[in-house]
Design a protein around this motif. Structure first.
Motif: not given
Ligand code: PLP
Length: 399
Positions: A386-397
């Motif tokens: 879950r945390a890594c998915d959030r980091i991926i989303a954070a970078c994409a944003a």
């Protein structure tokens, strides 16, 4: 006149603590924060070790002990050094304290005169700097590049040594990079150290048991001629999931160990008698839990590295040990967040991850290396995913 002594001005504010405090504030507001900033295994202390502690209480082993620790534990430590590394220490050459941290502090406090220098390869556990400074010494930081696996090169060591150098600090596996020094790496550093007989080695081996694709090596065993000027520090905190029990130990030259005992004799006296009995069980029992922990960490490491390398702007090398990854975030520096703020530093990036995506990591500046972040994979696979998915989303944003 201030009540607080000027000597404390050398201690830098802790980046880890700043993130932990902010994460706690968010959690109080009901935010589902995933914490990847912790420096301890998430496993429970194995039950046989807990039972040994309980027995110590019930049998009344709750009195003062020798400053250096109880003899049966020092004997167990002696056997571990001999069995695992072929290192021979007398029990008088072994001391223990409230965690490896106190052992390192005792060694520095017992040995540094004002202005003495300590060579510290960076990225590093930042407590080294503060402890050296508190003891009146001067930290000499030597940056170790990612393309050298974050490891100290012999020529960089040679360039850092002066007449005032008292110690070289080595930490393998390393917090925060997870780098592991091979036998050959240490042999190359030993060649330099032989030219400088006044330099001692403090080998912080606290993550020894957590290596994955690399074999662990330690200086006193690799270079037996340096045994007499090496202090080897270890403990049960990380390998045996015993961070709160506070048992760390060190083995080295008798004169230094005596001086360290003198320091400790006027501070904590010794670590808890109960913890010492539990540590005997940890070191003398089968220690089968270590393999379980290491296998779980390996699976988590591979998951985290794989995911982080999908994040736009991050690049994550595969660490060989400990339970941290240390990805570069150079690719996000200069980008803008959704509310228009520019990410200028790794601290900005870490704060953005926490405030906007509820993931707590530690900025690389807290380990004297930027732009990086340290991510601990000492959490369940589910939380890590879950945390890594959030980091991926954070970078994409970011734009
Ligand atoms: N050395 C390093 C490199 C560490 O990362 C830590 C803890 O985070 C320690 C020593 C301290 O270990 P202990 O909990 O046994 O004091």
């Amino acid at each position: 006149m201030s009540l607080v002594a000027d000597r404390l001005n050398v201690v830098r504010p802790s980046e880890t603590k700043a993130m932990t405090t902010r994460a706690a504030e968010l959690r109080d507001q009901g935010v589902d924060v995933i914490t990847l900033s912790q420096g301890e295994p998430d496993f429970k202390t194995p039950s046989a070790i807990c039972d040994a502690g309980i027995r110590a209480i019930l049998y009344g082993r709750t009195k003062y002990t020798a400053v250096a620790g109880i003899k049966p534990l020092r004997e167990a430590i002696r056997k571990v050094f001999s069995r695992d590394h072929g290192l021979d220490y007398g029990v008088d050459q072994i001391t223990m304290g409230c965690g490896a941290k106190q052992v390192v502090f005792n060694a520095l406090f017992a040995s540094l005169d004002p202005g003495d220098e300590v060579v510290i390869p960076t990225p590093c556990w930042v407590s080294y700097l503060d402890m050296v400074a508190l003891a009146g010494g001067r930290p000499v930081l030597v940056p170790c590049e990612e393309f050298h696996g974050f490891k100290l090169r012999p020529e960089a060591l040679q360039a850092a040594i002066t007449q005032r150098t008292k110690w070289l600090m080595l930490n393998s596996p390393c917090n925060p990079t997870g780098a592991v020094y091979s036998h050959g790496d240490l042999r190359a550093l030993a060649t330099v150290l032989r030219r400088h007989p006044h330099v001692h080695v403090l080998s912080d081996d606290i993550y020894e048991k957590l290596t994955y694709d690399a074999a662990f090596a330690t200086m006193a065993a690799v270079a037996p001629d340096l045994y007499a000027r090496t202090l080897t520090v270890n403990g049960v905190s990380k390998a045996d999931a015993m961070t709160g029990w506070r048992v760390g130990y060190g083995a080295g030259p008798l004169a230094l160990i005596k001086a360290m005992n003198l320091v400790q004799g006027q501070t904590s006296s010794h670590t808890s008698s109960i913890s010492q009995y539990a540590a005997i069980e940890a070191l003398s029992g089968g220690r089968t839990h270590i393999e379980e922990f290491a296998n779980a960490f390996l699976e988590r490491r591979d998951l985290v590295v794989g995911k982080l390398n999908q994040a736009d702007g991050l690049s994550c090398r595969v660490p060989e040990g400990a339970f941290y990854v240390f990805p570069s975030c150079a690719g996000v520096i200069g980008k803008r967040t959704q509310d228009g703020k520019v990410i200028e530093t790794d601290t900005d990036f870490a704060m953005y991850l926490l405030d906007a995506f509820a993931v707590a990591v530690v900025p690389g500046s807290g380990f004297m290396a930027s732009p990086y972040v340290r991510i601990s994979y000492s959490s369940s696979l589910d939380d890590l995913t879950r945390a890594c998915d959030r980091i991926i989303a954070a970078c994409a944003a970011l734009s």
